[in-house]
Enzyme design. Structure first.
Site, short mmCIF file in Angstrom:
data_model
loop_
_atom_site.label_atom_id
_atom_site.label_comp_id
_atom_site.label_asym_id
_atom_site.label_seq_id
_atom_site.Cartn_x
_atom_site.Cartn_y
_atom_site.Cartn_z
N HIS A 1 -2.97 7.24 2.62
CA HIS A 1 -3.72 5.95 1.98
C HIS A 1 -4.98 5.78 2.68
CE1 HIS A 1 -4.03 1.93 1.26
NE2 HIS A 1 -3.58 1.54 2.49
N ASN B 1 -10.32 0.26 0.41
CA ASN B 1 -8.83 0.23 0.18
C ASN B 1 -8.46 -0.24 -1.08
OD1 ASN B 1 -6.24 -0.34 0.80
ND2 ASN B 1 -6.31 -0.90 2.86
N CYS C 1 0.80 -1.21 0.05
CA CYS C 1 -0.02 -0.06 0.05
C CYS C 1 0.81 1.40 0.06
CB CYS C 1 -1.01 -0.15 1.20
SG CYS C 1 -1.99 -1.50 1.14
#
Ligand code: UT7
Length: 335
Positions: free
Chosen positions: A256, A286, A114
């Protein structure tokens, strides 16, 4: 060899697949509820790829839009940040470059889960500073659902699919869109918090077949949560300091999109008020490496992020890995 050239953002684009999956959809096949997902993660819906669609397909769509936004069809290199490459070997970036008609430019993947977009920014800035390329297409794309165990309610309700991309070109450090100092870090002692245990050389060379569930992604959520808050807070503080900014100077905070509660905790620690936080997790979930450029592209298109805004980016993910960066947002055409 450094040429002292800055990497300047000149184009942006994003893409999500058409298939919308709501919390109610997931609740029909998993022991979960809309209420649990909304209150624990802030997610209401997300996009999943349909069978036959891969990370490369998402990357090509986002890349096309970023190239159009930059007003040109050619770049000197392609970097693809992804957790879910089309194949274990070779990298996906060369095929994406070929499909975009970019010829035989340097092209490679970056694997930082990520945090991939921030590691990709560092790679792109390095290609430009070293003179390897005068412009770079950086794409961050994940078909994350292809590695999620559909039976695992702790991850299946969070992760989703999408892609975002930016074009960077050589420029001078002071101009709008120029990347400020990048802060990156990792902690391999904690690699077990986020992993796909099987399918790599470690498991293959053991000579033992893996359990089917070991080919899927797994995450120790509660521990990951704690490290995500700590690392994104410290990296953001350091990036702002190194850029010579006070945190009060930050107009837009783009973290993020891991979990709405994590975003709130990090922003609160940094003293960044809610109206300066960008967030789209409710609608996209996500999306792994794609999370930040997807957020930036959508916020630009919606007018929530405008030219002159001082933007602080931060990410955290498997590895563990993390990073942060600053830039003053340039005037960009959205497609
Ligand atoms: O993107 C890379 C970085 N990722 C992150 O930073 C994610 C970090 N972690 C998180 O976002 C959160 O830890 C989660 C959203 C994954 C989980 O939220 P939590 O508040 O930390 O929940 P928990 O893991 O402490 O679980 C609380 C309870 C447990 O039940 P018991 O043991 O209290 O009976 C879980 O089994 O919630 C249960 N649970 C669920 N219940 C309904 C876990 N997942 C679900 C679910 N639906 N989907």
């Amino acid at each position: 060899m450094s040429t002292g050239r800055a990497a300047v953002v000149t184009g942006i684009g994003s893409y999500v697949p058409p298939n919308i999956v709501t919390n109610e959809d997931l609740s029909r096949r998993l022991d979960t509820s809309d209420e649990w997902i909304r209150t624990r993660t802030g997610i209401a819906e997300r996009f999943f790829v349909s069978p036959g669609t891969s990370t490369g397909d998402l990357a090509v769509e986002a890349g096309l839009r970023a190239l159009k936004s930059a007003g040109g069809e050619q770049v000197g290199a392609v970097v693809l940040a992804t957790t879910t490459p089309d194949q274990p070997c070779p990298a996906t970036a060369p095929q994406v470059a070929a499909r975009l008609g970019l010829g035989q430019v340097p092209a490679f993947d970056v694997a930082a889960v990520c945090s991939g977009f921030l590691y990709g920014l560092a790679s792109a800035a390095g290609l430009i500073a070293s003179g390897v390329a005068d412009s770079v297409l950086l794409i961050a794309a994940d078909a994350f659902t292809t590695i999620i165990n559909p039976e695992d309610r702790t991850t299946a309700v969070i992760f989703a699919d999408g892609a975002g991309a930016v074009v960077l070109r050589a420029g001078s450090p002071g101009e709008p869109g120029a990347l400020g100092p990048l802060v990156l870090g990792s902690d391999g002692e904690l690699s077990h918090l986020i992993e796909v245990p099987a399918g790599g050389s470690k498991q293959r060379s053991s000579g033992r077949p893996a359990a089917p569930e070991d080919y899927f992604f797994r995450m120790l959520g509660r521990d990951t949560y704690r490290h995500a808050v700590e690392r994104m807070t410290s990296a953001s503080t350091e990036a702002a300091e190194r850029a010579g900014w006070r945190l009060a100077d930050v107009d837009r905070f783009a973290a993020h999109q891991a979990n709405a509660r994590i975003l709130a905790a990090v922003s609160d620690r940094l003293g960044i008020p809610e109206e300066r936080r960008l967030s789209n997790i409710a609608r996209v979930g996500n999306t792994g490496a794609a999370s930040i450029p997807l957020l930036l592209a959508e916020a630009t298109a919606e007018g929530r992020l405008t030219a002159g805004n001082r933007v602080l980016l931060t990410a955290f993910g498997g590895g563990l890995s993390w990073g942060a960066a600053t830039l003053t947002w340039p005037e960009l055409q959205t497609i």
